[in-house]
Design a protein around this motif. Sequence first.
Motif, PDB file in Angstrom:
ATOM      1  N   LYS A 237       0.818  -1.210   0.000  1.00  0.00           N
ATOM      2  CA  LYS A 237       0.000   0.000   0.000  1.00  0.00           C
ATOM      3  C   LYS A 237       0.854   1.263   0.000  1.00  0.00           C
ATOM      4  CE  LYS A 237      -2.751  -0.945   3.521  1.00  0.00           C
ATOM      5  NZ  LYS A 237      -3.844  -0.727   4.522  1.00  0.00           N
ATOM      6  N   ASP A 238       1.991   1.190   0.689  1.00  0.00           N
ATOM      7  CA  ASP A 238       2.854   2.363   0.804  1.00  0.00           C
ATOM      8  C   ASP A 238       3.581   2.693  -0.496  1.00  0.00           C
ATOM      9  OD1 ASP A 238       2.122   2.675   3.433  1.00  0.00           O
ATOM     10  OD2 ASP A 238       3.919   1.675   4.243  1.00  0.00           O
ATOM     11  N   THR A 239       3.878   1.667  -1.294  1.00  0.00           N
ATOM     12  CA  THR A 239       4.767   1.878  -2.451  1.00  0.00           C
ATOM     13  C   THR A 239       4.140   1.583  -3.806  1.00  0.00           C
ATOM     14  OG1 THR A 239       5.649  -0.372  -2.237  1.00  0.00           O
ATOM     15  CG2 THR A 239       6.825   1.381  -1.062  1.00  0.00           C
ATOM     16  N   THR A 240       3.006   0.880  -3.811  1.00  0.00           N
ATOM     17  CA  THR A 240       2.413   0.484  -5.089  1.00  0.00           C
ATOM     18  C   THR A 240       0.915   0.761  -5.099  1.00  0.00           C
ATOM     19  OG1 THR A 240       1.855  -1.806  -4.484  1.00  0.00           O
ATOM     20  CG2 THR A 240       4.104  -1.393  -5.246  1.00  0.00           C
ATOM     21  N   CYS A 241       0.312   0.585  -6.260  1.00  0.00           N
ATOM     22  CA  CYS A 241      -1.135   0.713  -6.402  1.00  0.00           C
ATOM     23  C   CYS A 241      -1.593  -0.216  -7.515  1.00  0.00           C
ATOM     24  CB  CYS A 241      -1.534   2.160  -6.714  1.00  0.00           C
ATOM     25  SG  CYS A 241      -0.875   2.782  -8.282  1.00  0.00           S
ATOM     26  N   ILE A 242      -2.890  -0.436  -7.584  1.00  0.00           N
ATOM     27  CA  ILE A 242      -3.494  -1.211  -8.667  1.00  0.00           C
ATOM     28  C   ILE A 242      -4.648  -0.366  -9.183  1.00  0.00           C
ATOM     29  CG2 ILE A 242      -4.523  -3.409  -9.359  1.00  0.00           C
ATOM     30  CD1 ILE A 242      -3.406  -4.602  -6.731  1.00  0.00           C
ATOM     31  N   GLU A 243      -4.406   0.352 -10.282  1.00  0.00           N
ATOM     32  CA  GLU A 243      -5.388   1.333 -10.740  1.00  0.00           C
ATOM     33  C   GLU A 243      -5.762   1.123 -12.201  1.00  0.00           C
ATOM     34  OE1 GLU A 243      -4.141   5.311 -10.005  1.00  0.00           O
ATOM     35  OE2 GLU A 243      -4.361   5.148  -7.829  1.00  0.00           O
ATOM     36  N   LEU A 244      -7.065   1.093 -12.467  1.00  0.00           N
ATOM     37  CA  LEU A 244      -7.565   1.043 -13.829  1.00  0.00           C
ATOM     38  C   LEU A 244      -7.450   2.417 -14.480  1.00  0.00           C
ATOM     39  CD1 LEU A 244     -10.822  -1.047 -13.272  1.00  0.00           C
ATOM     40  CD2 LEU A 244      -8.743  -1.824 -14.417  1.00  0.00           C
ATOM     41  N   PRO A 245      -7.382   2.461 -15.799  1.00  0.00           N
ATOM     42  CA  PRO A 245      -7.351   3.763 -16.484  1.00  0.00           C
ATOM     43  C   PRO A 245      -8.634   4.555 -16.229  1.00  0.00           C
ATOM     44  CG  PRO A 245      -6.772   1.965 -17.974  1.00  0.00           C
ATOM     45  CD  PRO A 245      -7.300   1.331 -16.731  1.00  0.00           C
ATOM     46  N   LYS A 246      -8.537   5.845 -16.424  1.00  0.00           N
ATOM     47  CA  LYS A 246      -9.686   6.719 -16.251  1.00  0.00           C
ATOM     48  C   LYS A 246     -10.444   6.831 -17.576  1.00  0.00           C
ATOM     49  CE  LYS A 246     -10.908  11.481 -15.018  1.00  0.00           C
ATOM     50  NZ  LYS A 246     -10.365  12.829 -14.666  1.00  0.00           N
ATOM     51  N   VAL A 247     -11.698   6.412 -17.567  1.00  0.00           N
ATOM     52  CA  VAL A 247     -12.514   6.437 -18.786  1.00  0.00           C
ATOM     53  C   VAL A 247     -13.198   7.801 -18.920  1.00  0.00           C
ATOM     54  CG1 VAL A 247     -14.470   5.404 -20.001  1.00  0.00           C
ATOM     55  CG2 VAL A 247     -12.890   3.957 -18.697  1.00  0.00           C
ATOM     56  N   ALA A 248     -12.956   8.439 -20.061  1.00  0.00           N
ATOM     57  CA  ALA A 248     -13.597   9.726 -20.329  1.00  0.00           C
ATOM     58  C   ALA A 248     -14.942   9.536 -21.020  1.00  0.00           C
ATOM     59  CB  ALA A 248     -12.692  10.596 -21.197  1.00  0.00           C
TER      60      ALA A 248
END
Length: 357
Positions: A60-71
Motif C-alpha cells: 500500500k505504501d509503495t504500489t497501487c493497482i489502478e484502472l485507467p480513467k474512462v472519459a
Amino acid sequence: MTKDKQNLFGLNQQALTELFATLGEKPYRVKQLMQWIYKYHEFDFDKMLNLSKKLRQQLKDTTCIELPKVAKQDHALDGVIKWVIDTGADNFIETVYIPSDDRGTLCISSQVGCSLACTFCSTGMQGFNRNLSTAEIIGQVMLANHYLKDKDKRISNVVFMGMGEPLLNEKAVYPACDLLLDDLAFGLSRRKVTISTSGVVPALLRMAERVPVSLAVSLHAPDDTLRNELVPINQKYPIQELLSACKVYLNAGTQERHILFEYVMLNGVNDSVAQAKKLVTLLKGMSAKVNLIPFNPFPKTQYITSKKVTIASFQDVLFDNGIRTTTRRTRGEEVDAACGQLAGKIIDKTKRIKVTI
C-alpha cells in the motif's frame, strides 16, 4: 496513477519477483498477488488475506493497482464497444472491443498518437505525444475485462492495432506481452496476441527473438514508390528490407509462424488488378495471409473506399495465385471505432513534416 506509487499492472512476473526480493519476500508471493489481481480482480490489498499484514502495508505504501480513467464509452449497434481513455495532460487514447460468434477481440493502443504519419490513418494525422507505459497498456485489457466479466462476454484475442506503432515502444510493449501470455495473468496463447507494425525493421528483428506472438505487417502497397507515400517509414526501411526481416521472424523459434499482411483498399490508389499481381510476386512462397481492409473514412481525408467489385477482383487475383486472402468486415464505424479511425485527442509534440526514426 497515485502519485509516486508504482502501478502493479506495469510489472510482469520477473519484475514482480524482483520487487518482492527488495521487500525480503519469497518468490511464491508473486503467484499469490497475481491471482488476486488477474483471477479475482481484487485491487484492495487489505482483502488479500493470504499476504501478511506487514506485506500488505508495504504494498500500500509503495504500489497501487489502478484502472485507467474512462472519459467516454461508446456502443455501436453491432456490439462494438469503444473506450476513450484519459491519459492526462489533455491527451486521450482509444481502446476497442469487437465481439463475434467465436471470439472477442480487444484492440489496444501502445502510444498517445503516432509519429509515422501514414496518410490513410486518422491516428497518424493527429501527431504524437508520448509512449504509453506497460501499466497503461495492460490497464486497457483489465478495464475491458472488468466491464465484460459480468456480461457473458470474454476477451479471446488481443491485438496491438490501436493508436501508435508498438515497435516504437518496445520497453513497454514486450512486458505487456509477457503478461498477456502468462498463465498467472491473462493466459492467452501466442496466436491470440498480435503485434501490428508499419515496418520498424530493427525492432521487428528484436521482436522475433523476444516475444513469440503473432505478427501483422501494415503493407498497403506493392512497390516502394507508392508505399513511400502511404507509409512514410518505407523511405527508411523499404519493402525488400522489411520482407527480409519478416523471413527472420518466420524462422525464429521452434513453433511454426505465419504473418498477416494488412492492405487498406484505397479507390484508384492501390487497388488495381496490376497492383494485385505485383503483390503476388512480392509474397509468393511466404507463409503469409493477406487481410484486405476497406478504407474507413475520417474528416479531411483525401481517400475514398474501393468499390466492392474492385476489392473482390483484387482478392481473386491473390486467391488464384495461392495466397490466403480475406476481406475485413468493417465494425464500429458509426462510433469511429473502425480500423484507421481511432484518433482520441492528442497534443502533438513532434511538429514534424517528415518522419525521422
